[in-house]
Design a protein around this motif. Structure first.
Motif, PDB file in Angstrom:
ATOM      1  N   GLU A 159      35.168  26.331  39.399  1.00 56.47           N
ATOM      2  CA  GLU A 159      36.199  26.110  40.911  1.00 56.47           C
ATOM      3  C   GLU A 159      37.470  26.553  40.083  1.00 56.47           C
ATOM      4  O   GLU A 159      38.010  26.163  39.157  1.00 56.47           O
ATOM      5  N   ALA A 160      38.027  27.276  41.345  1.00 57.73           N
ATOM      6  CA  ALA A 160      39.460  27.337  41.002  1.00 57.73           C
ATOM      7  C   ALA A 160      40.321  27.353  42.418  1.00 57.73           C
ATOM      8  O   ALA A 160      39.611  26.509  43.294  1.00 57.73           O
ATOM      9  N   TRP A 161      41.859  27.056  41.976  1.00 59.57           N
ATOM     10  CA  TRP A 161      43.322  26.603  42.382  1.00 59.57           C
ATOM     11  C   TRP A 161      43.488  27.923  42.592  1.00 59.57           C
ATOM     12  O   TRP A 161      44.788  28.067  41.566  1.00 59.57           O
ATOM     13  N   PHE A 162      43.535  28.317  43.352  1.00 55.80           N
ATOM     14  CA  PHE A 162      44.465  29.705  43.638  1.00 55.80           C
ATOM     15  C   PHE A 162      46.043  29.164  44.941  1.00 55.80           C
ATOM     16  O   PHE A 162      46.005  27.595  45.761  1.00 55.80           O
ATOM     17  N   THR A 163      47.364  29.726  45.036  1.00 56.93           N
ATOM     18  CA  THR A 163      48.227  29.078  45.570  1.00 56.93           C
ATOM     19  C   THR A 163      48.422  30.484  46.979  1.00 56.93           C
ATOM     20  O   THR A 163      48.937  31.482  45.686  1.00 56.93           O
ATOM     21  N   LEU A 164      48.887  30.521  48.064  1.00 54.50           N
ATOM     22  CA  LEU A 164      48.787  31.652  48.416  1.00 54.50           C
ATOM     23  C   LEU A 164      50.291  31.311  48.225  1.00 54.50           C
ATOM     24  O   LEU A 164      51.407  32.559  48.940  1.00 54.50           O
ATOM     25  N   ALA A 165      51.477  30.881  47.822  1.00 52.27           N
ATOM     26  CA  ALA A 165      53.440  30.616  47.664  1.00 52.27           C
ATOM     27  C   ALA A 165      53.108  32.470  47.028  1.00 52.27           C
ATOM     28  O   ALA A 165      54.133  32.435  46.635  1.00 52.27           O
ATOM     29  N   LEU A 166      52.445  32.209  45.596  1.00 56.08           N
ATOM     30  CA  LEU A 166      52.966  33.403  45.195  1.00 56.08           C
ATOM     31  C   LEU A 166      51.717  33.953  45.319  1.00 56.08           C
ATOM     32  O   LEU A 166      50.577  33.585  44.667  1.00 56.08           O
ATOM     33  N   PRO A 167      51.706  35.423  46.208  1.00 55.34           N
ATOM     34  CA  PRO A 167      50.733  36.109  46.928  1.00 55.34           C
ATOM     35  C   PRO A 167      50.090  37.200  46.184  1.00 55.34           C
ATOM     36  O   PRO A 167      49.751  38.384  46.047  1.00 55.34           O
ATOM     37  N   TYR A 168      49.820  36.551  45.176  1.00 52.45           N
ATOM     38  CA  TYR A 168      48.811  37.910  43.600  1.00 52.45           C
ATOM     39  C   TYR A 168      47.195  37.368  43.551  1.00 52.45           C
ATOM     40  O   TYR A 168      47.193  36.371  42.986  1.00 52.45           O
ATOM     41  N   ASN A 169      46.886  38.573  43.266  1.00 52.94           N
ATOM     42  CA  ASN A 169      45.669  38.463  43.765  1.00 52.94           C
ATOM     43  C   ASN A 169      44.494  38.689  42.194  1.00 52.94           C
ATOM     44  O   ASN A 169      43.384  38.661  41.844  1.00 52.94           O
ATOM     45  N   GLU A 170      45.996  37.899  40.864  1.00 48.03           N
ATOM     46  CA  GLU A 170      44.937  38.248  39.669  1.00 48.03           C
ATOM     47  C   GLU A 170      44.736  36.914  38.925  1.00 48.03           C
ATOM     48  O   GLU A 170      45.291  35.716  39.823  1.00 48.03           O
ATOM     49  N   GLY A 171      44.550  36.560  37.791  1.00 43.89           N
ATOM     50  CA  GLY A 171      43.885  35.100  37.711  1.00 43.89           C
ATOM     51  C   GLY A 171      43.891  35.324  35.899  1.00 43.89           C
ATOM     52  O   GLY A 171      44.118  36.675  35.354  1.00 43.89           O
ATOM     53  N   PRO A 172      43.452  33.813  35.071  1.00 39.60           N
ATOM     54  CA  PRO A 172      43.222  34.710  33.528  1.00 39.60           C
ATOM     55  C   PRO A 172      41.539  35.586  33.376  1.00 39.60           C
ATOM     56  O   PRO A 172      41.124  35.563  34.261  1.00 39.60           O
ATOM     57  N   TYR A 173      41.922  35.723  32.738  1.00 44.19           N
ATOM     58  CA  TYR A 173      41.179  36.781  31.828  1.00 44.19           C
ATOM     59  C   TYR A 173      40.053  37.588  32.624  1.00 44.19           C
ATOM     60  O   TYR A 173      41.286  38.666  33.114  1.00 44.19           O
ATOM     61  N   ILE A 174      38.754  37.799  33.460  1.00 47.23           N
ATOM     62  CA  ILE A 174      39.311  38.824  33.976  1.00 47.23           C
ATOM     63  C   ILE A 174      38.735  38.382  35.416  1.00 47.23           C
ATOM     64  O   ILE A 174      38.395  39.306  36.243  1.00 47.23           O
ATOM     65  N   PHE A 175      39.596  36.617  35.947  1.00 44.22           N
ATOM     66  CA  PHE A 175      38.810  36.768  37.547  1.00 44.22           C
ATOM     67  C   PHE A 175      40.219  37.033  38.190  1.00 44.22           C
ATOM     68  O   PHE A 175      41.702  37.598  37.804  1.00 44.22           O
ATOM     69  N   ASN A 176      39.696  37.446  38.995  1.00 40.22           N
ATOM     70  CA  ASN A 176      41.215  38.594  40.400  1.00 40.22           C
ATOM     71  C   ASN A 176      40.386  37.864  41.230  1.00 40.22           C
ATOM     72  O   ASN A 176      39.143  37.807  41.928  1.00 40.22           O
ATOM     73  N   GLY A 177      40.504  38.997  42.452  1.00 39.97           N
ATOM     74  CA  GLY A 177      40.589  38.906  43.614  1.00 39.97           C
ATOM     75  C   GLY A 177      40.636  38.086  44.725  1.00 39.97           C
ATOM     76  O   GLY A 177      40.167  38.034  45.660  1.00 39.97           O
TER      77      GLY A 177
END
Length: 288
Positions: A159-177
């Motif tokens: 389960e992930a929580w992302f923010t459109l306020a920072l429009p970067y498609n990255e995340g921790p470890y290998i997670f992105n997209g």
């Protein structure tokens, strides 16, 4: 006291948003990890991590100059000291070997860094495409409006929580997209929990692996063999005299260990800590 801390944290992220260049090509994200390498453990381990993103051309994901590194804060501090001492002509006595969770993404390739005893290995794979399920549910995390997404990946439900306020498609470890930076992500068993704790635009690149500390490149088949060989004889290099290790008794006196006993103890430890973040990739150790 908790509300005061929460208020300060919310203000911190608000200030980040109004000062951060949304078109930044280079930025650093700080994450806190809470994790269990032993699924039966009562308590989590904790670690601070850094995500460095350097996108020289956001319109070309295959640009070989685009690179993302995820690595421990301890490694960052150690590398900073090593490089600083090198400039001063000083010798660095202790170098961090904390390569846990370290990944390097470049173009469509990802390198996962592993340490076995004193050897550093680089497992190279293609960057996976994640089949995210983006939901309409939102909530505030440290003052940021975040949207929910779920993912099934290699034996774990995330389960992930992302923010459109920072429009970067990255995340921790290998997670992105995802269409925004991942602020929080955790598996449903809560064995692995990643939470963003800070953000900075631009950063100074300080990597000791660019100074001759090279890893050994391996593939998946070699990866399995290395870990099985280590399990079968974890003190092989010590017994051969190629690596020095002191064993002491209860009085603090140096002793020659019973190799069968210490090997069995180490094998039990290796097996109990076989709860990797990519669960389906757990090494299949021999049954004793």
């Amino acid at each position: 006291m908790k509300w005061t801390k929460l208020f300060k944290t919310s203000i911190f992220f608000f200030l980040i948003l109004i000062s951060f260049n949304l078109h930044a090509q280079k930025y650093r994200v700080y994450y806190d990890i809470s994790y269990k390498t032993d699924s039966l453990a009562n308590e989590h381990k904790n670690k601070k991590m850094i995500l460095d993103v350097n996108n020289n051309n956001n319109n070309n994901n295959n640009n070989n100059n685009n690179i993302t590194r995820f690595y421990s804060y301890e490694l960052y501090r150690s590398d900073s000291t090593l490089i600083s001492n090198e400039k001063l002509g000083k010798l660095t006595m202790n170098k961090s070997m904390d390569y846990e969770f370290m990944t390097i993404k470049k173009a469509n390739q990802i390198s996962k860094i592993h340490r076995v005893f004193y050897d550093i290995y680089e497992l190279q794979e293609e960057q996976p495409t994640f089949n995210w399920n983006i939901l309409s549910e939102t909530k505030k995390i440290n003052g940021l409006t975040c949207q929910k997404a779920t993912l099934d990946y290699k034996g774990r439900k995330w389960e992930a929580w992302f923010t459109l306020a920072l429009p970067y498609n990255e995340g921790p470890y290998i997670f992105n997209g995802l269409p925004g930076l991942i602020i929080s992500i955790y598996d449903m068993k809560k064995d692995y929990i990643f939470n963003m704790s800070g953000l900075a635009k631009d950063y100074q690149e300080i990597y000791a692996d660019d100074k001759g500390l090279k890893s050994i490149k391996i593939n998946k088949k070699q990866f399995e063999k290395i870990f099985i060989d280590y399990y079968n004889d974890p003190y092989k290099e010590v017994k051969a005299g190629r690596i020095m290790m002191n064993f002491k008794n209860d009085k603090g006196e140096k002793i020659t260990p019973n190799w069968n006993e210490v090997t069995k103890y180490k094998q039990d430890e290796i097996k109990s800590n076989n709860n990797p973040i990519e669960l389906s990739e757990a090494v299949k150790y021999p049954k004793n």
